[in-house]
Design a protein around this motif. Structure first.
Motif, PDB file in Angstrom:
ATOM      1  N   MET A   1       0.839  -1.192   0.000  1.00  0.00           N
ATOM      2  CA  MET A   1       0.000   0.000   0.000  1.00  0.00           C
ATOM      3  C   MET A   1       0.879   1.248   0.000  1.00  0.00           C
ATOM      4  O   MET A   1       1.906   1.290   0.669  1.00  0.00           O
ATOM      5  N   LYS A   2       0.487   2.239  -0.778  1.00  0.00           N
ATOM      6  CA  LYS A   2       1.207   3.503  -0.811  1.00  0.00           C
ATOM      7  C   LYS A   2       0.629   4.470   0.216  1.00  0.00           C
ATOM      8  O   LYS A   2      -0.566   4.446   0.497  1.00  0.00           O
ATOM      9  N   TRP A   3       1.493   5.281   0.778  1.00  0.00           N
ATOM     10  CA  TRP A   3       1.076   6.314   1.724  1.00  0.00           C
ATOM     11  C   TRP A   3       1.494   7.673   1.180  1.00  0.00           C
ATOM     12  O   TRP A   3       2.529   7.793   0.514  1.00  0.00           O
ATOM     13  N   GLN A 103       5.251  10.291  -2.022  1.00  0.00           N
ATOM     14  CA  GLN A 103       4.599   9.007  -1.743  1.00  0.00           C
ATOM     15  C   GLN A 103       5.642   7.988  -1.318  1.00  0.00           C
ATOM     16  O   GLN A 103       6.797   8.033  -1.755  1.00  0.00           O
ATOM     17  N   THR A 104       5.233   7.078  -0.453  1.00  0.00           N
ATOM     18  CA  THR A 104       6.140   6.034   0.007  1.00  0.00           C
ATOM     19  C   THR A 104       5.389   4.715   0.118  1.00  0.00           C
ATOM     20  O   THR A 104       4.167   4.702   0.325  1.00  0.00           O
ATOM     21  N   GLU A 105       6.118   3.618  -0.037  1.00  0.00           N
ATOM     22  CA  GLU A 105       5.511   2.293   0.068  1.00  0.00           C
ATOM     23  C   GLU A 105       5.430   1.869   1.532  1.00  0.00           C
ATOM     24  O   GLU A 105       6.319   2.158   2.337  1.00  0.00           O
ATOM     25  N   ASP A 106       4.363   1.177   1.871  1.00  0.00           N
ATOM     26  CA  ASP A 106       4.218   0.601   3.195  1.00  0.00           C
ATOM     27  C   ASP A 106       5.034  -0.687   3.254  1.00  0.00           C
ATOM     28  O   ASP A 106       4.824  -1.600   2.467  1.00  0.00           O
ATOM     29  N   LYS A 107       6.013  -0.746   4.174  1.00  0.00           N
ATOM     30  CA  LYS A 107       6.862  -1.940   4.293  1.00  0.00           C
ATOM     31  C   LYS A 107       6.852  -2.441   5.730  1.00  0.00           C
ATOM     32  O   LYS A 107       6.787  -1.659   6.665  1.00  0.00           O
TER      33      LYS A 107
END
Length: 254
Positions: A1-3, A103-107
């Motif tokens: 999911m992107k944040w 934007q950043t990826e949920d990791k």
């Protein structure tokens, strides 16, 4: 999911006030970056002997917060901007107060490292993480199930393996073990499975307490066979007294 990530450039002077404002606005987590030197209290809680010199403090702080893409980001950003103006009106220097969006990826940072930790051998001892299965051909080997969690100690480091090889040489049914810097408890567990009578572990990291308990249980080692003590045995007289004196046959300090 992107944040959606929003980074506010402000001043170190205002970061506490702004952080509080953001929490009150409904932002559940923030990330602060600044160049403020560590206090003596901060340094005392670090687990390293020598800290690197950081860059000079320029008074600038960056505060990042994350919002879900389908949330009402515009409303939240408006609330933050209104909060910033209110803080500015109090005569507090909030600096540029610019907000940069990205934007950043949920990791899953806590668990992603597990893809690099697989079972391995230290001579005839099998070290296996809790998320892998023991192969049929290894059923008769001495097996140590280990899950470091957030504590130190997978057993892969060469110094850990050297300690384990020495334990194999010298541990017997009467051996009392002192494990300084216990971490995941891997060396104490190895000693106990090799037949040691009892182990005492010390560590600075609170995460070691739960990690050791879980790893003892995973290896069917009675929790009564090992005592864990949280604190600095090097210079804390209370911890030294609790550990005791001249009562251990082997000390491992990896």
């Amino acid at each position: 999911m992107k944040w959606n990530k929003y980074t506010l450039t402000t001043t170190a002077e205002a970061e506490d006030m702004i952080s509080s404002m953001m929490m009150e606005a409904g932002i559940e987590g923030i990330e602060i970056e600044d160049k403020v030197p560590l206090s003596e209290s901060d340094k005392s809680q670090m687990f390293v002997d020598i800290l690197p010199e950081g860059p000079a403090d320029d008074g600038v702080a960056k505060i990042s917060f994350y919002l879900e893409p389908d949330a009402d980001n515009a409303a939240m950003l408006k609330a933050v901007e209104e909060g910033l103006e209110e803080i500015r009106s109090w005569g507090i220097n909030i600096g540029a107060a610019t907000i940069e969006a990205s934007q950043t990826e949920d990791k899953d940072w806590i668990n992603n490292w597990k893809q690099y930790f697989h079972q391995f051998y230290v001579d005839d001892i099998l070290i296996i993480p809790s998320w892998e299965e023991v192969k049929p051909e290894d059923k008769d080997k001495m097996i140590i199930h280990i899950d470091p969690g957030t504590a130190f100690g997978t057993g892969m480091h060469e110094t850990t393996q050297l300690c384990m090889r020495q334990l194999k040489k010298y541990v017997n049914k009467d051996t009392q073990i002192l494990d300084v810097g216990t971490g995941s408890g891997i060396l104490s567990i190895a000693a106990l499975k090799l037949g040691a009578a009892h182990a005492v572990g010390t560590d600075l990291d609170p995460c070691a307490i739960s990690a050791v308990k879980e790893n003892l249980e995973a290896n069917a080692v009675p929790v009564t066979d090992m005592n864990m003590i949280l604190g600095n045995i090097i210079d804390d007289k209370t911890i030294q007294d609790e550990v005791g004196y001249e009562k251990y046959d082997i000390v491992v300090a990896n």
